[in-house]
Scaffold this motif. Structure first.
Motif, PDB file in Angstrom:
ATOM      1  N   MET A 219      55.450  59.445  62.139  1.00  0.00           N
ATOM      2  CA  MET A 219      56.050  60.778  62.135  1.00  0.00           C
ATOM      3  C   MET A 219      55.257  61.788  61.330  1.00  0.00           C
ATOM      4  N   GLU A 226      55.761  67.454  69.480  1.00  0.00           N
ATOM      5  CA  GLU A 226      55.949  66.011  69.574  1.00  0.00           C
ATOM      6  C   GLU A 226      57.250  65.576  68.894  1.00  0.00           C
ATOM      7  N   LEU A 227      57.605  66.249  67.797  1.00  0.00           N
ATOM      8  CA  LEU A 227      58.863  65.937  67.122  1.00  0.00           C
ATOM      9  C   LEU A 227      60.057  66.311  67.980  1.00  0.00           C
ATOM     10  N   GLU A 228      59.916  67.382  68.760  1.00  0.00           N
ATOM     11  CA  GLU A 228      60.991  67.764  69.675  1.00  0.00           C
ATOM     12  C   GLU A 228      61.194  66.701  70.745  1.00  0.00           C
ATOM     13  N   ILE A 230      60.617  63.525  70.363  1.00  0.00           N
ATOM     14  CA  ILE A 230      61.309  62.419  69.695  1.00  0.00           C
ATOM     15  C   ILE A 230      62.792  62.727  69.554  1.00  0.00           C
ATOM     16  N   GLN A 231      63.107  63.975  69.192  1.00  0.00           N
ATOM     17  CA  GLN A 231      64.512  64.362  69.038  1.00  0.00           C
ATOM     18  C   GLN A 231      65.271  64.188  70.346  1.00  0.00           C
ATOM     19  N   GLN A 232      64.659  64.598  71.465  1.00  0.00           N
ATOM     20  CA  GLN A 232      65.310  64.456  72.767  1.00  0.00           C
ATOM     21  C   GLN A 232      65.474  62.984  73.137  1.00  0.00           C
ATOM     22  N   THR A 233      64.451  62.187  72.829  1.00  0.00           N
ATOM     23  CA  THR A 233      64.510  60.760  73.145  1.00  0.00           C
ATOM     24  C   THR A 233      65.600  60.064  72.330  1.00  0.00           C
ATOM     25  N   VAL A 234      65.692  60.426  71.045  1.00  0.00           N
ATOM     26  CA  VAL A 234      66.729  59.830  70.196  1.00  0.00           C
ATOM     27  C   VAL A 234      68.118  60.197  70.704  1.00  0.00           C
ATOM     28  N   ALA A 235      68.281  61.452  71.138  1.00  0.00           N
ATOM     29  CA  ALA A 235      69.589  61.882  71.646  1.00  0.00           C
ATOM     30  C   ALA A 235      69.986  61.081  72.879  1.00  0.00           C
ATOM     31  N   ARG A 236      69.007  60.850  73.774  1.00  0.00           N
ATOM     32  CA  ARG A 236      69.299  60.064  74.978  1.00  0.00           C
ATOM     33  C   ARG A 236      69.604  58.615  74.614  1.00  0.00           C
TER      34      ARG A 236
END
Length: 249
Positions: A219, A226-228, A230-236
């Motif tokens: 990170m 790229e952090l965005e 990751i944020q979307q992937t974590v939400a899914r």
């Protein structure tokens, strides 16, 4: 019409010099694509029907949006490691490579877990449901492939090492602790690992115990875009887990 290797190199060099956005080398007997390191602005690459096995040069193609690799010699899905850094990649055709393995579902889920921004994989549109399922069924690729002969597409990327396992674990914990301090997170207690045998330590490094450590270390090098992702992937991922828990109840 198949191109000679010299013609392919000439075409690639011309693309680099003239700013051409597309490169078509279909069926050109290619095995070496190192020329891609000189094509940072290329947007569409067709390498289908060749003998390509190493995708490392492609990580330089930061503007790449479409990549066609059907029928090559890509043996391990660990090669996706080099495509994970391509922020604009939306179309990938990887079918008919050894890395696809005997399980089409596992193959597709693994690709989508590592490349969640894809809109089309193997000429088939990617759905939101698939992206959520990929977080459960797909395999996360966190390291580049080992450059040694492999017998199947699901081989591990872990290479051989001459360092003692205890030394490797110590280094891993030190790096993780530093990262956690920077992120103002709770440190990993060393005594939690002190009773591990060599075999247990080996297993823990290969499995999920160090996944969080690896994520935290990576990170630090990510930018805002790229952090965005990751944020979307974590939400899914959270949505998929919550849905699974509700179904089990």
């Amino acid at each position: 019409m198949r191109l000679s290797r010299a013609a392919v190199l000439a075409q690639a060099k011309a693309a680099a010099l003239d700013g051409v956005r597309r490169l078509n080398c279909w069926g050109s007997h290619l095995t070496d694509i190192s020329i891609c390191r000189d094509l940072p602005n290329i947007e569409v690459i067709t390498f289908s029907v060749n003998g390509i096995s190493d995708l490392e040069p492609l990580h330089q193609c930061q503007n790449l949006s479409e990549l066609y690799l059907r029928r090559n010699n890509i043996r391990s899905l660990d090669e996706l490691f080099y495509l994970k850094t391509l922020p604009r990649l939306r179309v990938l055709w990887l079918a008919e490579n050894p890395c696809c393995g005997p399980d089409p579902h596992r193959y597709r889920m693994t690709v989508l877990r590592n490349l969640p921004c894809l809109q089309k994989l193997d000429n088939q549109a990617v759905t939101e449901e698939e992206l959520s399922q990929a977080l459960v069924d797909g395999v996360e690729i966190t390291a580049p492939p080992a450059r040694s002969p492999v017998e199947n597409g699901w081989s591990s990327a872990a290479g051989a090492t001459t360092e003692p396992q205890s030394q490797l674990l110590s280094c891993c914990l030190e790096d993780t602790s530093k990262t956690q301090e920077e992120l103002d997170m709770k440190l990993v207690p060393r005594d939690k690992y002190s009773s591990f045998s060599t075999q247990e330590t080996d297993c823990s490094c290969k499995k999920s115990n160090n996944v969080l450590d690896a994520v935290l270390l990576l990170m630090k090098d990510l930018d805002a875009e790229e952090l965005e992702i990751i944020q979307q992937t974590v939400a899914r991922r959270l949505q998929a887990l919550q849905k699974k828990e509700l179904q089990e109840e």
